[in-house]
Design a protein around this motif. Structure first.
Motif, PDB file in Angstrom:
ATOM      1  N   LEU A 118       0.834  -1.203   0.000  1.00  0.00           N
ATOM      2  CA  LEU A 118       0.000   0.000   0.000  1.00  0.00           C
ATOM      3  C   LEU A 118       0.868   1.251   0.000  1.00  0.00           C
ATOM      4  N   LEU A 119       1.897   1.246   0.820  1.00  0.00           N
ATOM      5  CA  LEU A 119       2.777   2.411   0.921  1.00  0.00           C
ATOM      6  C   LEU A 119       3.609   2.573  -0.340  1.00  0.00           C
ATOM      7  N   TRP A 120       4.135   1.492  -0.858  1.00  0.00           N
ATOM      8  CA  TRP A 120       4.880   1.563  -2.117  1.00  0.00           C
ATOM      9  C   TRP A 120       4.010   2.087  -3.252  1.00  0.00           C
ATOM     10  N   ALA A 121       2.793   1.576  -3.359  1.00  0.00           N
ATOM     11  CA  ALA A 121       1.900   1.996  -4.432  1.00  0.00           C
ATOM     12  C   ALA A 121       1.584   3.485  -4.330  1.00  0.00           C
ATOM     13  N   ALA A 122       1.397   3.974  -3.108  1.00  0.00           N
ATOM     14  CA  ALA A 122       1.132   5.400  -2.926  1.00  0.00           C
ATOM     15  C   ALA A 122       2.335   6.246  -3.353  1.00  0.00           C
ATOM     16  N   LEU A 123       3.536   5.787  -3.007  1.00  0.00           N
ATOM     17  CA  LEU A 123       4.750   6.520  -3.397  1.00  0.00           C
ATOM     18  C   LEU A 123       4.962   6.462  -4.908  1.00  0.00           C
ATOM     19  N   LEU A 124       4.635   5.354  -5.533  1.00  0.00           N
ATOM     20  CA  LEU A 124       4.776   5.245  -6.980  1.00  0.00           C
ATOM     21  C   LEU A 124       3.772   6.119  -7.708  1.00  0.00           C
ATOM     22  N   ALA A 125       2.587   6.288  -7.155  1.00  0.00           N
ATOM     23  CA  ALA A 125       1.529   7.033  -7.847  1.00  0.00           C
ATOM     24  C   ALA A 125       1.659   8.537  -7.671  1.00  0.00           C
ATOM     25  N   PHE A 126       2.194   8.985  -6.532  1.00  0.00           N
ATOM     26  CA  PHE A 126       2.237  10.422  -6.273  1.00  0.00           C
ATOM     27  C   PHE A 126       3.383  11.070  -7.042  1.00  0.00           C
ATOM     28  N   PRO A 127       3.145  12.226  -7.666  1.00  0.00           N
ATOM     29  CA  PRO A 127       4.214  12.895  -8.429  1.00  0.00           C
ATOM     30  C   PRO A 127       5.299  13.450  -7.516  1.00  0.00           C
ATOM     31  N   MET A 128       6.522  13.004  -7.748  1.00  0.00           N
ATOM     32  CA  MET A 128       7.670  13.492  -6.991  1.00  0.00           C
ATOM     33  C   MET A 128       8.930  13.124  -7.769  1.00  0.00           C
ATOM     34  N   PRO A 129      10.062  13.752  -7.471  1.00  0.00           N
ATOM     35  CA  PRO A 129      11.304  13.379  -8.158  1.00  0.00           C
ATOM     36  C   PRO A 129      11.649  11.911  -7.937  1.00  0.00           C
ATOM     37  N   ALA A 130      12.261  11.309  -8.952  1.00  0.00           N
ATOM     38  CA  ALA A 130      12.560   9.871  -8.898  1.00  0.00           C
ATOM     39  C   ALA A 130      13.465   9.524  -7.724  1.00  0.00           C
ATOM     40  N   ALA A 131      14.452  10.364  -7.446  1.00  0.00           N
ATOM     41  CA  ALA A 131      15.365  10.070  -6.335  1.00  0.00           C
ATOM     42  C   ALA A 131      14.630  10.091  -5.003  1.00  0.00           C
ATOM     43  N   ARG A 132      13.720  11.031  -4.840  1.00  0.00           N
ATOM     44  CA  ARG A 132      12.965  11.093  -3.584  1.00  0.00           C
ATOM     45  C   ARG A 132      12.016   9.910  -3.480  1.00  0.00           C
ATOM     46  N   ARG A 133      11.441   9.500  -4.597  1.00  0.00           N
ATOM     47  CA  ARG A 133      10.557   8.332  -4.583  1.00  0.00           C
ATOM     48  C   ARG A 133      11.334   7.077  -4.175  1.00  0.00           C
ATOM     49  N   ALA A 134      12.520   6.899  -4.754  1.00  0.00           N
ATOM     50  CA  ALA A 134      13.327   5.716  -4.434  1.00  0.00           C
ATOM     51  C   ALA A 134      13.729   5.711  -2.963  1.00  0.00           C
ATOM     52  N   LEU A 135      14.162   6.864  -2.453  1.00  0.00           N
ATOM     53  CA  LEU A 135      14.541   6.940  -1.040  1.00  0.00           C
ATOM     54  C   LEU A 135      13.330   6.685  -0.153  1.00  0.00           C
ATOM     55  N   GLY A 136      12.180   7.215  -0.541  1.00  0.00           N
ATOM     56  CA  GLY A 136      10.974   6.990   0.238  1.00  0.00           C
ATOM     57  C   GLY A 136      10.597   5.526   0.305  1.00  0.00           C
ATOM     58  N   MET A 137      10.777   4.796  -0.790  1.00  0.00           N
ATOM     59  CA  MET A 137      10.447   3.369  -0.800  1.00  0.00           C
ATOM     60  C   MET A 137      11.400   2.573   0.089  1.00  0.00           C
ATOM     61  N   VAL A 138      12.665   2.977   0.108  1.00  0.00           N
ATOM     62  CA  VAL A 138      13.633   2.307   0.987  1.00  0.00           C
ATOM     63  C   VAL A 138      13.274   2.550   2.451  1.00  0.00           C
ATOM     64  N   LEU A 139      12.985   3.803   2.784  1.00  0.00           N
ATOM     65  CA  LEU A 139      12.629   4.121   4.167  1.00  0.00           C
ATOM     66  C   LEU A 139      11.299   3.467   4.559  1.00  0.00           C
ATOM     67  N   ALA A 140      10.372   3.407   3.610  1.00  0.00           N
ATOM     68  CA  ALA A 140       9.090   2.758   3.884  1.00  0.00           C
ATOM     69  C   ALA A 140       9.285   1.280   4.194  1.00  0.00           C
TER      70      ALA A 140
END
Length: 204
Positions: A118-140
């Motif tokens: 659920l958290l990964w899908a939300a991070l993938l869907a929301f518009p944000m820079p790719a580097a921030r998305r990748a870091l967010g998925m790692v932290l998630a």
């Protein structure tokens, strides 16, 4: 002293070495992040979650599932139980934290992947820079893993103390807490992307 160049008629030309102090090259304006589009982002979220869930379902019984459940989840959970309650005699045994007097089974879904997806899908869907998305998925991933290990530890102790509290924690309280904290992480993570960027200050 800087000598001014002279033309053919001997007239002085103004020195040009100081012109850069008054004029600067225009800098490109920062491109603002794409504004959220609720319908499109919701569809992207549903597709991402569906794909992740389908992939995990396809991996049932695989070496990947055994690594996630047996090695990562159960072994870590057993270590935490031994650390907090050495007298319990907890041991990792495949997908089970075994102990004299009763242990718990870690089945598919108990490893926290549903909340993580659920958290990964939300991070993938929301518009944000790719580097921030990748870091967010790692932290998630780290966040959900830590929350799930805490859930397993609490459930083990609850099982030994009171079966009724175990059922309540397992079926309602723990899932709600994990989803709520994951949602809070998501809202905090996307907050900078939602902030309106400041226009660059004009330069002379």
């Amino acid at each position: 002293m800087v000598a001014s160049p002279r033309g053919a008629d001997g007239a002085d030309f103004p020195a040009l070495h100081g012109l850069s102090q008054g004029y600067r090259a225009a800098e490109p304006a920062a491109r603002p992040p794409r504004a959220p589009r609720p319908l499109r982002d919701t569809l992207a979220f549903l597709l991402a979650f569906g794909a992740l869930h389908a992939a995990w379902t396809w991996a049932r019984g695989s070496a990947l599932e055994r690594w996630v459940i047996d090695d990562c989840t159960v072994r870590t959970g057993a270590w935490l139980v031994k650390l907090s309650w050495p007298q319990a005699g907890a041991q990792a045994a495949g997908s089970r934290i075994a102990a004299p007097g009763g242990g718990i089974n870690i089945l598919s879904g108990c490893e926290g992947t549903e909340v993580l997806f659920l958290l990964w899908a939300a991070l993938l869907a929301f518009p944000m820079p790719a580097a921030r998305r990748a870091l967010g998925m790692v932290l998630a991933t780290g966040l959900v893993f830590g929350l799930n290990q805490a859930r397993i530890l609490v459930l083990f102790h609850a099982l030994r103390a009171d079966r009724a509290s175990f059922d309540l924690l397992h079926g309602l309280i723990a899932p709600v807490v994990m989803i709520a904290l994951s949602g809070l992480f998501f809202m905090l993570w996307i907050a900078p992307a939602q902030a309106t960027p400041r226009a660059p200050a004009p330069r002379p």
